[in-house]
Scaffold this motif. Structure first.
Motif, short mmCIF file in Angstrom:
data_model
loop_
_atom_site.label_atom_id
_atom_site.label_comp_id
_atom_site.label_asym_id
_atom_site.label_seq_id
_atom_site.Cartn_x
_atom_site.Cartn_y
_atom_site.Cartn_z
N ALA A 1 0.79 -1.43 -0.11
CA ALA A 1 0.21 0.08 0.03
C ALA A 1 0.96 1.21 0.05
O ALA A 1 2.00 1.25 0.67
CB ALA A 1 -0.90 -0.06 1.23
N ARG A 2 0.55 2.23 -1.00
CA ARG A 2 1.32 3.33 -0.86
C ARG A 2 0.39 4.43 -1.39
O ARG A 2 -0.70 4.35 -2.07
CB ARG A 2 2.56 3.15 -1.70
N ILE A 3 0.93 5.84 -1.08
CA ILE A 3 0.51 7.11 -1.85
C ILE A 3 1.74 7.64 -2.54
O ILE A 3 2.65 7.83 -2.25
CB ILE A 3 0.21 7.97 -0.62
N MET A 4 1.10 8.01 -3.86
CA MET A 4 2.19 8.41 -4.85
C MET A 4 1.88 9.62 -5.54
O MET A 4 0.35 9.92 -5.77
CB MET A 4 2.15 7.24 -6.07
N LYS A 5 2.64 10.58 -5.56
CA LYS A 5 2.55 11.67 -6.29
C LYS A 5 3.38 11.99 -7.70
O LYS A 5 4.67 11.88 -7.37
CB LYS A 5 2.81 12.84 -5.15
N PHE B 1 -8.80 3.68 3.27
CA PHE B 1 -7.59 3.50 2.85
C PHE B 1 -6.37 3.96 3.63
O PHE B 1 -5.40 3.31 3.61
CB PHE B 1 -7.46 4.06 1.17
N LEU B 2 -6.35 5.19 4.42
CA LEU B 2 -5.49 5.67 5.10
C LEU B 2 -5.32 4.81 6.45
O LEU B 2 -4.38 4.46 6.95
CB LEU B 2 -5.84 7.19 5.79
N LEU B 3 -6.56 3.90 6.74
CA LEU B 3 -6.15 3.16 7.82
C LEU B 3 -5.62 1.89 7.41
O LEU B 3 -4.93 1.43 7.97
CB LEU B 3 -7.78 2.66 8.32
N LEU B 4 -5.85 1.62 6.20
CA LEU B 4 -5.20 0.31 5.64
C LEU B 4 -3.72 0.48 5.54
O LEU B 4 -2.79 -0.40 5.71
CB LEU B 4 -5.77 -0.02 4.14
N HIS B 5 -3.45 1.89 5.09
CA HIS B 5 -1.93 2.19 4.74
C HIS B 5 -1.42 2.02 6.05
O HIS B 5 -0.14 1.64 6.08
CB HIS B 5 -2.08 3.59 4.31
N LEU C 1 1.91 -0.25 7.04
CA LEU C 1 3.38 0.42 7.53
C LEU C 1 3.60 -0.09 8.86
O LEU C 1 4.74 -0.47 9.34
CB LEU C 1 3.28 1.91 7.64
N ASP C 2 2.62 -0.23 9.83
CA ASP C 2 2.83 -0.68 11.24
C ASP C 2 3.30 -1.95 11.48
O ASP C 2 4.02 -2.35 12.35
CB ASP C 2 1.69 -0.13 12.19
N LYS C 3 2.69 -3.01 10.64
CA LYS C 3 2.98 -4.31 10.76
C LYS C 3 2.72 -4.88 12.04
O LYS C 3 3.46 -5.76 12.62
CB LYS C 3 4.65 -4.64 10.29
N ARG C 4 1.42 -4.53 12.60
CA ARG C 4 1.17 -4.94 14.11
C ARG C 4 0.57 -6.36 14.04
O ARG C 4 -0.20 -6.88 12.77
CB ARG C 4 0.10 -3.89 14.59
N PRO C 5 0.39 -7.01 14.81
CA PRO C 5 -0.20 -8.41 14.96
C PRO C 5 -1.60 -8.21 14.85
O PRO C 5 -2.23 -7.29 15.21
CB PRO C 5 -0.08 -8.73 16.56
N GLY C 6 -2.26 -9.07 14.00
CA GLY C 6 -3.72 -8.74 13.44
C GLY C 6 -3.81 -7.78 12.32
O GLY C 6 -5.00 -7.53 11.88
N GLY C 7 -2.71 -7.23 11.86
CA GLY C 7 -3.14 -6.10 10.96
C GLY C 7 -3.46 -6.79 9.73
O GLY C 7 -4.08 -6.12 8.71
N SER C 8 -2.86 -8.20 9.07
CA SER C 8 -3.47 -8.43 7.89
C SER C 8 -4.73 -8.76 8.06
O SER C 8 -5.25 -8.63 6.81
CB SER C 8 -2.72 -9.84 7.62
N LEU C 9 -5.71 -9.03 9.07
CA LEU C 9 -6.98 -9.32 9.04
C LEU C 9 -7.71 -8.18 8.98
O LEU C 9 -8.69 -7.98 8.19
CB LEU C 9 -7.09 -10.16 10.48
#
Length: 306
Positions: free
Chosen positions: A16-20, A137-141, A145-153
């Motif tokens: 996931a990323r934001i591109m300009k 999207f910003l929550l997904l992003h 980035l945080d790679k927290r446990p449960g983040g993939s879910l």
């Protein structure tokens, strides 16, 4: 669009990323799905040769191995919210961290990942949906980035919500949306040849047009009219993008990088790099030490489509 197979999907978000950006980048192809939301600006998207006019509030959904070229057409920079995903979780594919496709990978893609091939790849959102999409999207992003446990879910749940938003707004699009770009087969032959031969300093308009099967004047006309760029500028762009990747790798000198990507001299490379990126390659190299590999990669992501 409601089909029974959709009840069984279990998305895996890979990136996931934001591109300009503000200009054409070249041809891209990924082995997974690419969800792109236009937050700002307007652009022409050439998706497997079909041109779509995208603007603020549009979503484009590209299926695996769909070639895409993007060219900004507005005075303001193009801002895209992007994430990559598989429709179904697969343990082996879950280990893939990159997204670029290879010819070898095309043979391995399973049919279930190609379920969305027949859809119109663009939807236009109403204001309420845009506001909700940006929050999601910003929550997904952040989770990515945080790679927290449960983040993939959490990312899986958000991916499903955003897919629903895209499909729900498909009703507003016409079946005839998008037309095949005239001369695309010729352009694609030329682009593929450039990607295969960019390291050859003798690569030129004549050899590219000969491979494409048309005169140099005709190919130059097609590039300029359909893509808004000259053949030479396209070749230079590809070489500079390849050079940036090698500099980030940190294993080659700038002279070796210049040679590997097809520049006949370090002086021509430096001049071309400064014109394209805005800084000399030596300064770009220094950024790797100053920012570190992770930070420089993020910088590259933000510049990737300029």
């Amino acid at each position: 669009m409601v089909e029974s197979w959709m009840n069984g999907i279990s998305p895996l978000v890979r990136a996931a990323r934001i591109m300009k950006s503000s200009s054409l980048t070249g041809e891209w192809m990924d082995h997974d799905h690419v969800f792109t939301y236009i937050e700002q600006g307007e652009a022409e998207f050439f998706l497997s040769g079909v041109k779509y006019e995208a603007r603020e509030g549009d979503i484009l959904l590209m299926h695996p191995f769909m070639s895409h070229i993007i060219r900004s057409t507005s005075s303001v920079p193009l801002i895209q919210y992007i994430f990559h995903f598989d429709l179904y979780y697969d343990e082996e594919r879950s280990l893939l961290k990159y997204t670029n496709a290879t010819k070898r990978m095309r043979k391995k893609v399973v049919d279930r990942e190609m379920k969305l091939v027949s859809i119109i790849p663009i939807s236009h959102l109403q204001l309420a949906d845009r506001i909700d999409l940006k929050k999601r999207f910003l929550l997904l992003h952040k989770e990515f980035l945080d790679k927290r446990p449960g983040g993939s879910l959490m990312m899986k749940a958000i991916c499903l919500e955003l897919l629903h938003v895209f499909l729900r707004n498909q009703a507003d699009r016409k079946d005839e949306e998008g037309k095949m770009t005239k001369g695309w087969a010729i352009i694609e032959r030329a682009i593929n040849y450039i990607h295969d031969r960019f390291s050859d300093p003798q690569l030129n308009n004549a050899s590219i047009s000969e491979h494409a099967g048309v005169s140099t004047n005709h190919l130059s006309h097609l590039f300029k009219k359909r893509l808004g760029i000259s053949i030479h500028k396209y070749v230079t762009h590809i070489r500079i993008e390849q050079a940036k990747k090698r500099i980030v790798g940190g294993e080659l000198t700038l002279t070796e990088v210049a040679d590997e990507v097809g520049f006949s001299s370090i002086h021509l490379f430096s001049r071309s790099f400064k014109a394209a990126v805005g800084i000399m390659p030596s300064k770009f190299t220094a950024m790797q030490s100053a920012f570190g590999a992770k930070e420089l990669k993020q910088h590259l992501d933000s510049q990737d489509r300029e």
